[in-house]
Design a protein around this motif. Structure first.
Motif, mmCIF file in Angstrom:
data_model
loop_
_atom_site.group_PDB
_atom_site.id
_atom_site.type_symbol
_atom_site.label_atom_id
_atom_site.label_comp_id
_atom_site.label_asym_id
_atom_site.label_seq_id
_atom_site.Cartn_x
_atom_site.Cartn_y
_atom_site.Cartn_z
ATOM 1 N N SER A 1 1.778 -3.935 11.456
ATOM 2 C CA SER A 1 0.673 -2.983 11.578
ATOM 3 C C SER A 1 -0.684 -3.582 11.226
ATOM 4 C CB SER A 1 0.932 -1.765 10.688
ATOM 5 O OG SER A 1 1.083 -2.164 9.340
ATOM 6 N N ARG B 1 0.844 -1.190 0.000
ATOM 7 C CA ARG B 1 0.000 0.000 0.000
ATOM 8 C C ARG B 1 0.878 1.237 0.000
ATOM 9 N NH1 ARG B 1 -2.670 -0.508 6.092
ATOM 10 N NH2 ARG B 1 -0.775 0.004 7.279
ATOM 11 N N GLN B 2 0.295 2.309 -0.507
ATOM 12 C CA GLN B 2 1.024 3.570 -0.559
ATOM 13 C C GLN B 2 0.066 4.712 -0.247
ATOM 14 O OE1 GLN B 2 3.236 4.240 -4.188
ATOM 15 N NE2 GLN B 2 4.547 5.732 -3.188
ATOM 16 N N ALA B 3 0.361 5.408 0.833
ATOM 17 C CA ALA B 3 -0.415 6.577 1.229
ATOM 18 C C ALA B 3 0.234 7.828 0.637
ATOM 19 C CB ALA B 3 -0.477 6.673 2.751
ATOM 20 N N ALA C 1 -5.047 4.252 1.848
ATOM 21 C CA ALA C 1 -3.939 4.194 0.891
ATOM 22 C C ALA C 1 -4.445 3.605 -0.417
ATOM 23 C CB ALA C 1 -2.803 3.325 1.440
ATOM 24 N N GLY D 1 2.346 10.886 -0.041
ATOM 25 C CA GLY D 1 3.566 11.385 0.587
ATOM 26 C C GLY D 1 4.411 10.339 1.270
ATOM 27 N N LYS D 2 4.001 9.077 1.176
ATOM 28 C CA LYS D 2 4.749 8.003 1.833
ATOM 29 C C LYS D 2 5.241 6.990 0.803
ATOM 30 C CE LYS D 2 2.430 8.309 6.317
ATOM 31 N NZ LYS D 2 1.751 7.529 7.391
ATOM 32 N N SER D 3 6.222 6.216 1.185
ATOM 33 C CA SER D 3 6.737 5.174 0.290
ATOM 34 C C SER D 3 5.826 3.956 0.323
ATOM 35 C CB SER D 3 8.158 4.792 0.696
ATOM 36 O OG SER D 3 8.189 4.355 2.036
ATOM 37 N N ARG D 4 5.976 3.134 -0.688
ATOM 38 C CA ARG D 4 5.156 1.923 -0.765
ATOM 39 C C ARG D 4 5.605 0.945 0.311
ATOM 40 N NH1 ARG D 4 3.752 -0.095 -6.721
ATOM 41 N NH2 ARG D 4 3.264 2.134 -6.730
ATOM 42 N N GLU D 5 4.644 0.371 1.035
ATOM 43 C CA GLU D 5 4.993 -0.532 2.128
ATOM 44 C C GLU D 5 4.301 -1.884 1.972
ATOM 45 O OE1 GLU D 5 3.771 0.737 6.003
ATOM 46 O OE2 GLU D 5 1.672 0.997 5.439
ATOM 47 N N ASP E 1 -5.606 5.154 9.436
ATOM 48 C CA ASP E 1 -4.222 4.967 8.978
ATOM 49 C C ASP E 1 -4.090 3.920 7.888
ATOM 50 O OD1 ASP E 1 -2.446 5.518 12.152
ATOM 51 O OD2 ASP E 1 -3.281 6.896 10.662
#
Length: 124
Positions: A63, A38-40, A92, A42-46, A89
């Protein structure tokens, strides 16, 4: 080539559930691992969760442990992500990815093919 198509993302309230699907086609015989990332904004893909395409084995990000479940239906060439107790949270774009490597890896670079993503939005 492997083609991956995700579906199931939508707007849901916190505490709710969703099930994402990812249908694979093409050279599916080359797949050994399928995972969700998933990618939110402004964040990197996790990494979220992964499953061995053959055999038994799953892996989850800390998480989502206890809330998300990854499963597969080889006859349908489809992998699922059941998401319960959703939190804001978790919002994403969710991507599925396939790998020819014979272990579940959390690094995006280890995956060969990606779907286009499906948006999950969890409202508070």
């Amino acid at each position: 080539q492997v083609q991956l198509v995700e579906s199931g993302g939508e707007l849901v309230q916190a505490g709710g559930s969703l099930r994402l699907s990812c249908a694979a086609s093409g050279r599916t015989f080359s797949i050994y691992t399928m995972s969700w990332f998933r990618q939110a904004p402004g964040k990197s893909r996790e990494f979220v969760a992964g499953i061995l395409w053959r055999g038994i084995g799953t892996s989850y990000a800390d998480s989502v442990k206890g809330r998300f479940t990854i499963s597969r239906d080889n006859a349908k060439n489809t992998v699922y992500l059941q998401m319960n107790s959703l939190k804001p949270d978790d919002t994403a774009v969710y991507f599925c990815a396939s790998s020819s490597r014979r272990w579940i890896n959390s690094a995006p670079d280890e995956y060969d093919y990606w779907g286009q993503g499906t948006q999950v939005t969890v409202s508070s």
